[in-house]
Design a protein around this motif. Structure first.
Motif, PDB file in Angstrom:
ATOM      1  N   ASP A   1       1.756   6.729  -6.917  1.00  0.00           N
ATOM      2  CA  ASP A   1       0.637   7.573  -7.379  1.00  0.00           C
ATOM      3  C   ASP A   1       0.869   9.045  -7.088  1.00  0.00           C
ATOM      4  O   ASP A   1       0.569   9.907  -7.892  1.00  0.00           O
ATOM      5  CB  ASP A   1      -0.671   7.137  -6.705  1.00  0.00           C
ATOM      6  N   ILE A   2       1.388   9.357  -5.910  1.00  0.00           N
ATOM      7  CA  ILE A   2       1.494  10.769  -5.514  1.00  0.00           C
ATOM      8  C   ILE A   2       2.827  11.383  -5.924  1.00  0.00           C
ATOM      9  O   ILE A   2       2.888  12.527  -6.342  1.00  0.00           O
ATOM     10  CB  ILE A   2       1.325  10.922  -3.982  1.00  0.00           C
TER      11      ILE A   2
ATOM     12  N   GLU B   1       0.846  -1.205   0.000  1.00  0.00           N
ATOM     13  CA  GLU B   1       0.000   0.000   0.000  1.00  0.00           C
ATOM     14  C   GLU B   1       0.883   1.257   0.000  1.00  0.00           C
ATOM     15  O   GLU B   1       0.604   2.248  -0.672  1.00  0.00           O
ATOM     16  CB  GLU B   1      -0.901  -0.013   1.233  1.00  0.00           C
ATOM     17  N   MET B   2       1.971   1.203   0.751  1.00  0.00           N
ATOM     18  CA  MET B   2       2.871   2.360   0.810  1.00  0.00           C
ATOM     19  C   MET B   2       3.531   2.606  -0.561  1.00  0.00           C
ATOM     20  O   MET B   2       3.618   3.751  -1.028  1.00  0.00           O
ATOM     21  CB  MET B   2       3.951   2.103   1.867  1.00  0.00           C
ATOM     22  N   ALA B   3       3.952   1.514  -1.216  1.00  0.00           N
ATOM     23  CA  ALA B   3       4.611   1.641  -2.519  1.00  0.00           C
ATOM     24  C   ALA B   3       3.654   2.259  -3.542  1.00  0.00           C
ATOM     25  O   ALA B   3       4.040   3.102  -4.358  1.00  0.00           O
ATOM     26  CB  ALA B   3       5.096   0.270  -2.984  1.00  0.00           C
ATOM     27  N   LYS B   4       2.371   1.872  -3.471  1.00  0.00           N
ATOM     28  CA  LYS B   4       1.368   2.421  -4.402  1.00  0.00           C
ATOM     29  C   LYS B   4       1.201   3.931  -4.156  1.00  0.00           C
ATOM     30  O   LYS B   4       1.153   4.728  -5.087  1.00  0.00           O
ATOM     31  CB  LYS B   4       0.033   1.682  -4.203  1.00  0.00           C
ATOM     32  N   TRP B   5       1.149   4.318  -2.888  1.00  0.00           N
ATOM     33  CA  TRP B   5       1.005   5.740  -2.529  1.00  0.00           C
ATOM     34  C   TRP B   5       2.202   6.535  -3.061  1.00  0.00           C
ATOM     35  O   TRP B   5       2.062   7.597  -3.650  1.00  0.00           O
ATOM     36  CB  TRP B   5       0.929   5.825  -1.006  1.00  0.00           C
TER      37      TRP B   5
ATOM     38  N   SER C   1      12.715   4.681   5.402  1.00  0.00           N
ATOM     39  CA  SER C   1      13.229   6.037   5.204  1.00  0.00           C
ATOM     40  C   SER C   1      13.565   6.196   3.719  1.00  0.00           C
ATOM     41  O   SER C   1      14.373   5.448   3.176  1.00  0.00           O
ATOM     42  CB  SER C   1      14.478   6.213   6.063  1.00  0.00           C
ATOM     43  N   VAL C   2      12.882   7.135   3.059  1.00  0.00           N
ATOM     44  CA  VAL C   2      13.101   7.324   1.621  1.00  0.00           C
ATOM     45  C   VAL C   2      13.508   8.770   1.390  1.00  0.00           C
ATOM     46  O   VAL C   2      12.726   9.700   1.665  1.00  0.00           O
ATOM     47  CB  VAL C   2      11.804   7.013   0.819  1.00  0.00           C
ATOM     48  N   ARG C   3      14.720   8.955   0.932  1.00  0.00           N
ATOM     49  CA  ARG C   3      15.195  10.327   0.723  1.00  0.00           C
ATOM     50  C   ARG C   3      15.034  10.691  -0.750  1.00  0.00           C
ATOM     51  O   ARG C   3      15.411   9.916  -1.632  1.00  0.00           O
ATOM     52  CB  ARG C   3      16.644  10.420   1.154  1.00  0.00           C
ATOM     53  N   VAL C   4      14.459  11.873  -0.999  1.00  0.00           N
ATOM     54  CA  VAL C   4      14.286  12.333  -2.382  1.00  0.00           C
ATOM     55  C   VAL C   4      15.005  13.671  -2.539  1.00  0.00           C
ATOM     56  O   VAL C   4      15.421  14.280  -1.549  1.00  0.00           O
ATOM     57  CB  VAL C   4      12.776  12.491  -2.737  1.00  0.00           C
ATOM     58  N   LYS C   5      15.103  14.111  -3.820  1.00  0.00           N
ATOM     59  CA  LYS C   5      15.823  15.373  -4.062  1.00  0.00           C
ATOM     60  C   LYS C   5      15.043  16.556  -3.527  1.00  0.00           C
ATOM     61  O   LYS C   5      15.531  17.394  -2.793  1.00  0.00           O
ATOM     62  CB  LYS C   5      16.039  15.522  -5.575  1.00  0.00           C
ATOM     63  N   LYS C   6      13.763  16.616  -3.986  1.00  0.00           N
ATOM     64  CA  LYS C   6      12.937  17.757  -3.547  1.00  0.00           C
ATOM     65  C   LYS C   6      11.540  17.227  -3.243  1.00  0.00           C
ATOM     66  O   LYS C   6      10.870  16.669  -4.109  1.00  0.00           O
ATOM     67  CB  LYS C   6      12.902  18.793  -4.691  1.00  0.00           C
ATOM     68  N   LEU C   7      11.148  17.415  -2.004  1.00  0.00           N
ATOM     69  CA  LEU C   7       9.849  16.908  -1.564  1.00  0.00           C
ATOM     70  C   LEU C   7       8.766  17.922  -1.888  1.00  0.00           C
ATOM     71  O   LEU C   7       8.914  19.105  -1.606  1.00  0.00           O
ATOM     72  CB  LEU C   7       9.906  16.667  -0.042  1.00  0.00           C
ATOM     73  N   LYS C   8       7.660  17.439  -2.472  1.00  0.00           N
ATOM     74  CA  LYS C   8       6.595  18.396  -2.787  1.00  0.00           C
ATOM     75  C   LYS C   8       5.491  18.301  -1.735  1.00  0.00           C
ATOM     76  O   LYS C   8       5.349  17.295  -1.040  1.00  0.00           O
ATOM     77  CB  LYS C   8       6.038  18.139  -4.184  1.00  0.00           C
ATOM     78  N   GLU C   9       4.724  19.365  -1.657  1.00  0.00           N
ATOM     79  CA  GLU C   9       3.616  19.405  -0.708  1.00  0.00           C
ATOM     80  C   GLU C   9       2.503  18.491  -1.198  1.00  0.00           C
ATOM     81  O   GLU C   9       2.304  18.354  -2.403  1.00  0.00           O
ATOM     82  CB  GLU C   9       3.101  20.838  -0.611  1.00  0.00           C
ATOM     83  N   VAL C  10       1.779  17.889  -0.274  1.00  0.00           N
ATOM     84  CA  VAL C  10       0.667  17.027  -0.681  1.00  0.00           C
ATOM     85  C   VAL C  10      -0.630  17.730  -0.310  1.00  0.00           C
ATOM     86  O   VAL C  10      -0.795  18.169   0.832  1.00  0.00           O
ATOM     87  CB  VAL C  10       0.728  15.668   0.049  1.00  0.00           C
ATOM     88  N   LYS C  11      -1.505  17.830  -1.287  1.00  0.00           N
ATOM     89  CA  LYS C  11      -2.764  18.543  -1.020  1.00  0.00           C
ATOM     90  C   LYS C  11      -3.739  17.606  -0.307  1.00  0.00           C
ATOM     91  O   LYS C  11      -4.616  17.023  -0.891  1.00  0.00           O
ATOM     92  CB  LYS C  11      -3.389  19.063  -2.321  1.00  0.00           C
ATOM     93  N   LYS C  12      -3.503  17.427   0.948  1.00  0.00           N
ATOM     94  CA  LYS C  12      -4.376  16.566   1.726  1.00  0.00           C
ATOM     95  C   LYS C  12      -4.427  17.201   3.103  1.00  0.00           C
ATOM     96  O   LYS C  12      -3.388  17.561   3.667  1.00  0.00           O
ATOM     97  CB  LYS C  12      -3.753  15.167   1.813  1.00  0.00           C
TER      98      LYS C  12
END
Ligand code: SF4
Length: 351
Positions: free
Chosen positions: A280-281, A273-277, A310-321
């Protein structure tokens, strides 16, 4: 006077003689400030006096009376409660403060019945408040009192049944000292906490030992009786610690239920479920080699097994939730996190 009355008098008098107020300093008791008494009783549910004192002092500094508490936002109240656990207590306290502030002239309730109409106030708390603040002869019945009564009077009714509650409550209310109810209530609770302890009670120095039926009948280990042992539910949670160099994502839990209103990492029922999220997002793929931090955590009724990726990304975007917030790592200490999350961040930052 019959034998039964003699035994009750003996119990009451010895207990009061034994008790020396001042052994355990409790600043709210001397003041007779109802708000302080109420707050302390709520904080003391599930928490020891020495643990709660610094929280109590900080809390009353920020929320000095029921009105300042009623006007505060829930997040701030939870922040001041952070670390005490059982956050439902803080949410109920806040709601109850709002209800008291709405009463005519904002006066606190007087009777046990009125107190019990407020969220988070059960018979124990209502008895404690009304006896300590107003001197009403209402007997408290907590785990300590159940144990002392069950042992001294040799009562073999299970304390977790409705019949048991009635039997113990009637006995407790017959025993309470009508002239000094607050002193008696404090004495019996302290006696249970320090002398008639769950394990290794101090029978050889106990002032009640010569008439204690559990001691005379060698039943100390068996009493009090319970009808069932608590069976903890197992709960598995997968968390995603998604972050970049500066920020991470947090989610506010719903107000009701476990850890209500506190913050945590986005949670899922499993890795899939986490991988799908993530896909998708964020259009992200969880690396096949990702190795989670595993944490076991106990709550009163649950045993939790959590895994945190723990998943590190370059730039995290805001989630509209609504419940999801982008938080700078520096601001993390400002958020009221629950105990499991604190455990995780302690591990994460120590690596
Ligand atoms: S004699 Fe022992 S079991 Fe009985 S009341 Fe005293 S401490 Fe408790």
């Amino acid at each position: 006077m019959n034998k039964e009355t003699d035994v009750k008098n003996y119990f009451r008098e010895r207990l009061i003689e034994w008790y020396e107020p001042g052994d355990r300093p409790m600043p709210w008791k001397e003041s007779k400030n109802i708000y302080h008494i109420w707050l302390s009783e709520i904080m003391l549910q599930q928490t020891r006096v020495d643990q709660m004192l610094p929280y109590f002092e900080r809390f009353v500094k920020r929320f000095p009376d029921v009105h300042s508490l009623a006007e505060a936002v829930e997040d701030e109240v939870l922040k001041y409660w952070e670390g005490l656990g059982y956050y439902r207590r803080a949410r109920n306290l806040h709601k109850a403060a709002g209800l008291i502030a709405e009463r005519a002239e904002g006066d606190a309730p007087q009777s046990m019945k009125e107190w019990m109409e407020l969220p988070g106030v059960g018979p124990y708390t209502a008895a404690a408040i009304t006896s300590f603040a107003y001197g009403q002869p209402n007997a408290v019945l907590d785990g300590n009192v159940f144990r002392v009564l069950a042992r001294f009077f040799g009562l073999d009714v299970p304390i977790d049944t409705s019949q048991g509650k009635i039997v113990f409550s009637k006995l407790a209310n017959r025993l309470i000292c009508q002239k000094k109810p607050a002193l008696y209530n404090q004495a019996i609770m302290d006696f249970g906490a320090t002398v008639c302890k769950p394990a290794n009670p101090l029978c050889s120095s106990c002032p009640l030992s010569d008439q204690c039926l559990a001691r005379l009948g060698n039943l100390i280990a068996e009493l009090p009786l319970r009808s069932r042992l608590p069976n903890k539910k197992k709960w598995k949670i997968t968390y995603c610690h998604l972050h970049d160099h500066h920020n991470l994502l947090l989610v506010r839990r719903p107000s009701e239920g476990v850890w209500g209103g506190l913050y945590e990492l986005p949670a899922f029922s499993g890795k899939r479920e986490m991988a799908k999220w993530m896909r998708d997002i964020f259009d992200l793929k969880l690396p096949g080699t990702a190795d989670p931090v595993r944490i076991r955590h106990e709550l009163t009724h649950r045993q939790i097994e959590a895994e945190v990726f723990s998943v590190r990304v370059k730039k995290l975007k805001e989630v509209k939730k609504e419940s999801c917030v982008l938080v700078s790592s520096k601001m993390l200490p400002k958020f009221a996190l629950h105990s499991l999350m604190k455990k995780y961040f302690a591990i994460f930052t120590s690596d």
